[in-house]
Design an enzyme around this catalytic site. Structure first.
Site, mmCIF file in Angstrom:
data_model
loop_
_atom_site.group_PDB
_atom_site.id
_atom_site.type_symbol
_atom_site.label_atom_id
_atom_site.label_comp_id
_atom_site.label_asym_id
_atom_site.label_seq_id
_atom_site.Cartn_x
_atom_site.Cartn_y
_atom_site.Cartn_z
ATOM 1 N N HIS A 37 -29.344 -36.559 -15.128
ATOM 2 C CA HIS A 37 -28.694 -36.447 -13.851
ATOM 3 C C HIS A 37 -27.525 -37.077 -13.787
ATOM 4 O O HIS A 37 -26.471 -36.704 -13.262
ATOM 5 C CB HIS A 37 -29.605 -36.647 -12.800
ATOM 6 C CG HIS A 37 -30.887 -35.854 -12.654
ATOM 7 N ND1 HIS A 37 -32.019 -36.373 -12.663
ATOM 8 C CD2 HIS A 37 -31.031 -34.575 -12.094
ATOM 9 C CE1 HIS A 37 -33.083 -35.278 -12.373
ATOM 10 N NE2 HIS A 37 -32.414 -34.342 -11.986
ATOM 11 N N GLY A 147 -27.508 -29.043 -15.655
ATOM 12 C CA GLY A 147 -27.884 -29.353 -17.124
ATOM 13 C C GLY A 147 -28.396 -28.029 -17.724
ATOM 14 O O GLY A 147 -29.083 -27.339 -17.324
ATOM 15 N N LYS A 149 -30.817 -28.255 -19.929
ATOM 16 C CA LYS A 149 -32.108 -28.306 -20.465
ATOM 17 C C LYS A 149 -32.795 -26.887 -19.788
ATOM 18 O O LYS A 149 -33.894 -26.438 -20.179
ATOM 19 C CB LYS A 149 -32.806 -29.692 -19.951
ATOM 20 C CG LYS A 149 -34.452 -29.624 -20.543
ATOM 21 C CD LYS A 149 -34.971 -30.886 -19.871
ATOM 22 C CE LYS A 149 -35.205 -31.182 -18.538
ATOM 23 N NZ LYS A 149 -36.195 -30.149 -18.137
ATOM 24 N N ASP A 150 -32.438 -26.690 -18.519
ATOM 25 C CA ASP A 150 -32.996 -25.363 -17.618
ATOM 26 C C ASP A 150 -31.985 -24.385 -18.253
ATOM 27 O O ASP A 150 -31.106 -23.968 -17.293
ATOM 28 C CB ASP A 150 -33.001 -25.660 -16.317
ATOM 29 C CG ASP A 150 -34.009 -26.898 -15.881
ATOM 30 O OD1 ASP A 150 -35.198 -26.685 -16.136
ATOM 31 O OD2 ASP A 150 -33.455 -27.859 -15.259
ATOM 32 N N LEU A 184 -35.013 -35.265 -21.364
ATOM 33 C CA LEU A 184 -35.227 -36.253 -20.106
ATOM 34 C C LEU A 184 -35.615 -35.362 -19.211
ATOM 35 O O LEU A 184 -35.178 -34.107 -18.970
ATOM 36 C CB LEU A 184 -34.072 -36.980 -19.730
ATOM 37 C CG LEU A 184 -33.575 -38.044 -20.707
ATOM 38 C CD1 LEU A 184 -32.264 -38.688 -20.180
ATOM 39 C CD2 LEU A 184 -34.730 -39.348 -20.676
ATOM 40 N N SER A 186 -37.620 -35.025 -14.902
ATOM 41 C CA SER A 186 -38.557 -36.278 -13.951
ATOM 42 C C SER A 186 -40.059 -35.905 -14.352
ATOM 43 O O SER A 186 -40.587 -36.814 -13.570
ATOM 44 C CB SER A 186 -38.058 -35.461 -12.551
ATOM 45 O OG SER A 186 -36.778 -35.684 -12.158
ATOM 46 N N ARG A 187 -40.419 -34.951 -14.739
ATOM 47 C CA ARG A 187 -41.942 -34.894 -15.022
ATOM 48 C C ARG A 187 -42.564 -35.546 -16.011
ATOM 49 O O ARG A 187 -43.608 -35.904 -16.191
ATOM 50 C CB ARG A 187 -42.262 -33.332 -15.162
ATOM 51 C CG ARG A 187 -42.060 -32.311 -13.961
ATOM 52 C CD ARG A 187 -42.592 -30.980 -14.214
ATOM 53 N NE ARG A 187 -42.521 -30.200 -12.939
ATOM 54 C CZ ARG A 187 -41.453 -29.427 -12.644
ATOM 55 N NH1 ARG A 187 -40.559 -29.342 -13.261
ATOM 56 N NH2 ARG A 187 -41.763 -28.825 -11.613
#
Length: 285
Positions: A37, A147, A149-150, A184, A186-187
């Protein structure tokens, strides 16, 4: 740094900044911020614009058996981090502020939301596009950062902006990883030490598969099988999907002869992790 949880107050601030001639940049998030983030925020700051970060854990994008209630939250920690990054405005609305009554209006991007994560999470991307559309209308940014990653979400937001003629530039930022390769998320805090170590197979197998493609492997099914075998051999992770898709429109790929996305989702215990890699393919013209 300014802070508000109120839509009307945010709109007043944005109006004043636009009157001053400022460009508005938005970095949407669900909070519990990590270095990924913060990288988005750094890219936003590099524009020299007025930077808005939103923190909102959106209930619309969680299914009935998903982890909305346990999704990690720490607003004051996040506020300190974004202030240290030089963010101009933090917007952290409540669920009641964003959805004062039950929603009957939704934004949905067809086709792109039916594959990969969308196939096993019905309604997820409708929740994402609806809340992002609301944020775009509330903040009225000129630029928004997401981002990669998604990656599927990034493509869906880009398509929504294009189809609806929204005057917003959507910029993607590559995946930020730990030194050992883990993407990276959050989970990640929910992983046990053993699961955390096993999860390294995700980035490792993606990199190895990408190398196979660069060496000339063209069968998408063989690449998928290679990754599945590696995950099952080196971890106790439960595979949701491993797929090779066209990197631009997520269409099916049989023979790899153009830029492709290799995407996967794997559960380690109750924690679902996603990862991907985009592979350029050299073509002889």
């Amino acid at each position: 740094m300014l802070r508000t949880a109120n839509i009307s107050e945010l709109r007043k601030i944005i109006k004043e900044e636009k009157q001053r001639g400022k460009t508005i940049v938005l970095v949407p998030s669900m909070g519990y911020l990590h270095r990924g983030h913060l990288t988005l925020i750094e890219k936003a700051k590099e524009t020299g614009a007025f930077v808005v970060v939103s923190i909102f854990v959106n209930p619309l994008q969680f299914g009935p058996n998903e982890d909305y209630a346990r999704y990690p939250r720490d607003l004051e920690r996040d506020a300190q981090l974004v202030e240290e990054c030089g963010v101009d405005l933090l917007f952290h609305p409540s669920v009641e502020e964003m959805y004062p009554r039950p929603m009957v209006t939704f934004v949905e991007v067809g086709q792109l939301d039916k594959v990969l994560c969308g196939a096993n999470r019905p309604g997820h991307f409708r929740g994402v596009t609806t809340v992002v559309s609301k944020l775009f209308h509330i903040v009225q940014p000129d630029i928004a950062f997401f981002g990669q990653k998604d990656y599927q979400q990034y493509l869906i937001i880009r398509r929504m902006v294009s189809d609806l003629n929204l005057p917003i530039e959507v910029r993607g930022v590559p995946i930020v990883r730990e030194k050992d390769g883990l993407a990276l998320s959050s989970r990640n805090v929910f992983l046990s030490a053993e699961q955390r170590q096993e999860a390294l197979v995700l980035s490792r197998s993606l990199q190895e598969a990408a190398e196979l493609i660069r060496r000339g492997k063209q069968s998408a099914r063989d690449i998928e099988d290679f990754i599945r075998t590696a995950i099952r051999r080196d971890s106790q992770g439960v595979i949701d999907y491993v797929e090779v898709r066209d990197a631009e429109d997520l269409s099916e790929v049989t023979e790899i002869n153009r830029q492709v996305l290799i995407a996967l989702a794997v559960k380690f215990g109750p924690t679902r992790l996603i990862d991907n890699i985009v592979v350029e393919v050299e073509t002889n013209v």
